[in-house]
Design an enzyme around this catalytic site. Structure first.
Site, PDB file in Angstrom:
ATOM      1  N   VAL A  77       0.859  -1.180   0.000  1.00 14.05           N
ATOM      2  CA  VAL A  77       0.000   0.000   0.000  1.00 14.05           C
ATOM      3  C   VAL A  77       0.899   1.234   0.000  1.00 14.05           C
ATOM      4  O   VAL A  77       1.805   1.343   0.826  1.00 14.05           O
ATOM      5  CB  VAL A  77      -0.902  -0.011   1.259  1.00 14.05           C
ATOM      6  CG1 VAL A  77      -1.682   1.288   1.376  1.00 14.05           C
ATOM      7  CG2 VAL A  77      -1.848  -1.210   1.235  1.00 14.05           C
ATOM      8  N   CYS A  78       0.652   2.147  -0.914  1.00 14.70           N
ATOM      9  CA  CYS A  78       1.487   3.353  -1.018  1.00 14.70           C
ATOM     10  C   CYS A  78       1.341   4.220   0.228  1.00 14.70           C
ATOM     11  O   CYS A  78       0.228   4.578   0.616  1.00 14.70           O
ATOM     12  CB  CYS A  78       1.102   4.177  -2.235  1.00 14.70           C
ATOM     13  SG  CYS A  78       1.858   5.814  -2.239  1.00 14.70           S
ATOM     14  N   ILE A  79       2.468   4.590   0.823  1.00  9.90           N
ATOM     15  CA  ILE A  79       2.418   5.329   2.089  1.00  9.90           C
ATOM     16  C   ILE A  79       1.809   6.725   1.934  1.00  9.90           C
ATOM     17  O   ILE A  79       0.997   7.143   2.759  1.00  9.90           O
ATOM     18  CB  ILE A  79       3.814   5.390   2.752  1.00  9.90           C
ATOM     19  CG1 ILE A  79       3.699   5.916   4.178  1.00  9.90           C
ATOM     20  CG2 ILE A  79       4.797   6.218   1.939  1.00  9.90           C
ATOM     21  CD1 ILE A  79       4.924   5.681   5.026  1.00  9.90           C
TER      22      ILE A  79
END
Lengths: 130, 81, 100
Positions: A77-79
């Site tokens: 999941v992209c931060i």
């Protein structure tokens, strides 16, 4: 063949996550590799364990978690996108002083570099979105 | 380290296709974030603006009253669009 | 190159942009709401018939079925594939472009 998968939409609103899942499953069944599934934009919402769909519907988050467990998939999941949308893992919760975390099993939060990296390492980058 | 990906010395061609107008949706902004992060990986990168994506290049974007982030400042201007 | 289109041609221009830019002989796969473009007897049919002359056009069967669309009504020359066929189409060329 090595695939990278990008999911740019959240679950249920758009079919993108469903198509990405079915594609990944079919690719794995054919003996291909899925190096990483990267969740970006609203796609990060696939990664909350608080997802609770009606019982007669598919559980999109659990389905990803189960596929990850069976095949050792790397669900990232992209931060930056996750911070905007309130998707938090224990480390982030601590770092940002939040009172809880909500990351689902098999998912991890990491940087956009993980997307570029899989784009470099994979033979094909498949983008599913709106 | 989050952005510590290794490219293993491989150089690939990346073309980012922008077909969305800014502000109405977040795609243009978060798409630009990918390009900026990707720059560190020393790949062969190009950006193409098609369809409503050309509106990203409009000069004089002022988001003060809309209270949104004006994400396109700081990029090379395409000139008098 | 494989191009995927997931938008209805009645709502968005993704298909038109794809058809305008795809090199002759490309593979084009219609998925999600893009499958409506595969149906015969519509305002899009002539355009799609021309597309099948220039390209290899496919439509995703599960998305047709989900929408109650009859495979028999799919334009001649457009091939129906499943998710396994989608994977094969992605493997064959060097690159894939999703027209979202």
């Amino acid at each position: 063949m090595k695939f990278g998968i990008v999911v740019n939409e959240g679950p249920y609103t758009h079919e993108a996550s469903d198509t990405a899942y079915q594609f990944s499953k079919a690719a794995l069944e054919k003996g291909h590799e899925v190096l990483r599934v990267f969740f970006y934009h609203d796609g990060v919402n696939n990664g909350t364990r608080l997802t609770t769909p009606p019982q007669d519907d598919r559980h999109i988050t659990n389905r990803w978690s189960e596929l990850a467990e069976q095949h050792g998939l790397d669900l990232v999941v992209c931060i930056a996108a996750a911070q905007r949308r309130g998707i938090v893992d224990p480390d982030e919760a601590k770092r940002q002083g939040k009172d809880a975390n909500n990351i689902a099993s098999g998912f991890r939060i990491s940087g956009l570099g993980q997307l570029i990296e899989v784009g470099i390492q994979a033979d094909r980058l498949m983008v599913f979105g709106d | 380290m989050e952005e510590g990906g290794s490219s293993g010395g491989v150089t690939k061609k990346f073309m980012y296709i922008n077909r969305r107008a800014p502000y109405g949706t977040i795609y243009a902004l978060e798409g630009l974030e990918v390009v900026l992060i990707g720059a560190a990986f020393e790949q062969d990168v190009s950006m193409v603006f098609l369809d409503d994506g050309v509106f990203q290049l409009k000069k004089g974007q002022n988001t003060e009253e809309a209270e949104m982030k004006n994400f396109f400042t700081g990029l090379p201007s395409p000139g008098d669009v | 190159m494989l191009h995927t289109v997931n938008k209805s041609p009645y709502e968005k221009n993704s298909l038109d942009t794809c058809l305008r830019l795809a090199k002759q002989g490309s593979a084009i796969l219609l998925i999600e709401d893009g499958v409506y473009a595969a149906m015969g007897g519509t305002s899009e049919t002539d355009k799609m018939k021309r597309a099948t002359d220039a390209h290899n056009v496919y439509v995703l069967g599960p998305d047709l079925k989900a929408r109650g669309l009859d495979e028999a009504q799919v334009i001649d020359g457009i091939k129906v594939v499943g998710y396994d066929g989608f994977v094969d189409l992605a493997v064959e060329p060097n690159t894939v472009q999703s027209w979202l």
